[in-house]
Enzyme design. Sequence first.
Site, short mmCIF file in Angstrom:
data_model
loop_
_atom_site.label_atom_id
_atom_site.label_comp_id
_atom_site.label_asym_id
_atom_site.label_seq_id
_atom_site.Cartn_x
_atom_site.Cartn_y
_atom_site.Cartn_z
N GLU A 184 -131.38 1.54 -4.45
CA GLU A 184 -130.31 2.00 -3.56
C GLU A 184 -130.69 3.33 -2.90
O GLU A 184 -130.26 4.39 -3.35
CB GLU A 184 -128.98 2.15 -4.31
CG GLU A 184 -127.83 2.52 -3.37
CD GLU A 184 -126.51 2.77 -4.10
OE1 GLU A 184 -125.49 2.94 -3.42
OE2 GLU A 184 -126.52 2.82 -5.35
N LYS A 221 -129.84 -2.26 -2.10
CA LYS A 221 -128.46 -1.89 -1.78
C LYS A 221 -128.53 -0.81 -0.72
O LYS A 221 -129.01 0.31 -0.97
CB LYS A 221 -127.72 -1.39 -3.03
CG LYS A 221 -126.27 -0.99 -2.74
CD LYS A 221 -125.47 -0.77 -4.02
CE LYS A 221 -124.05 -0.31 -3.69
NZ LYS A 221 -123.18 -0.25 -4.87
#
Length: 305
Positions: A184, A221
Site C-alpha cells: 500500500e 492497495k
Amino acid sequence: MSVQGSTAPSVAMSDQVAKKPGFLAALDQSGGSTPGALRLYGVPESAYSGEAEMYKKMHEMRVRIMTAPAFTGEKVIAAILFERTMDGDVNGTPVPTFLWKDRGVVPFLKVDKGLEAEADGVQLMKPIPGLDALLARAAQLGVYGTKMRSVINHASASGIAAIVKQQYELGAQIAEHGLMPILEPEVSIKAPDKAAAETILLAELTKGLDSLPAGRQVVFKLTIPNVTDLYAPLVADRRLERVVALSGGYTREDACKKLALNHGMIASFSRALVEELKFSMSDAEFDAALAKAIDEIFQASTVKS
C-alpha cells in the site's frame, strides 16, 4: 499461482480474493488513529481510561461490524485486521476463524507500525521489530495475508522509488511465510502534484513486478487515481492477485463515484465504510446503516460505468 501453499483453505481464500466480486473491509485503525475512529463512532475519550479500555471499546465496535447480518463473504470478500483484533475473539472464537468459518470473509493483518517523518516527499514505514514472529503467529491463526502502508506526499521520483523498494522488500519477507502481501504505497489525496506522483508510482510498481520470482503474486492497495483507469495495466497483470483502492479521506459518496470509473479496481475502504455508524444506534439501525454502506461500496466495486 499464489504465494500460498496447497492447503484447501488457502486455495479457497486465494480464489476468493482473486476472482470473487466484492470488496475488502479495512478494520485496521490502530495506535494514534484509534481515538479519532472512536470519536467518529460517538465514543469520546472521556468514555474510557487508558489504552486497554480504548482498545476494548474499539474491539467491541469491530465485533458489532463483523457480526452484522450484511457482513458476509457475499459482498465483503476480505477484512484487514489490526493485530489486537486478530488476537481477539468473537463470542469465544478467534477472530480469523470466525471471519472465515462463520462469515466467509478472508482475514488479512495490518503489519506496519506507522510512518517515519516525511523526507524526500514521502513517508516510509517505521521499522517493524519482531515481524517474522508476528507473521508466523498470523499464519498459525489462519490469516491469509498482510497489509502495510506508506505515504507519498509529492511527485518525488527518488522518494517514490524508495517507497516502492521498501514495500517490495517487506513483501518478499512476508511471502516467505506463505502469506499474501498487500503493498500500500498511498498517494495522498492532498498531494499538489498527485497525478504526476501516480504516473511515477505506476512505473516503479511495474519495475518491481518485473523482478518478482516466477509464480509469486502480490496485491496492490492504491489511491484512486486522478486519471481514470491509470492502473488498468496492473489490473490485467497476472502477477497481481487483485488491485484494491483505498478511500484516502474521501467521503464514501465521493470514493464510490471515483472508484466506479476505474475498471477492475475494487474497494478496500476504512473510514468510508463506517462513517455513518454510531455507538448510540440500536442494533437494527446499526445493521441497516452498515448494510447500506456495504451495498454502495459493492456496487462501486463491481458495476463500472
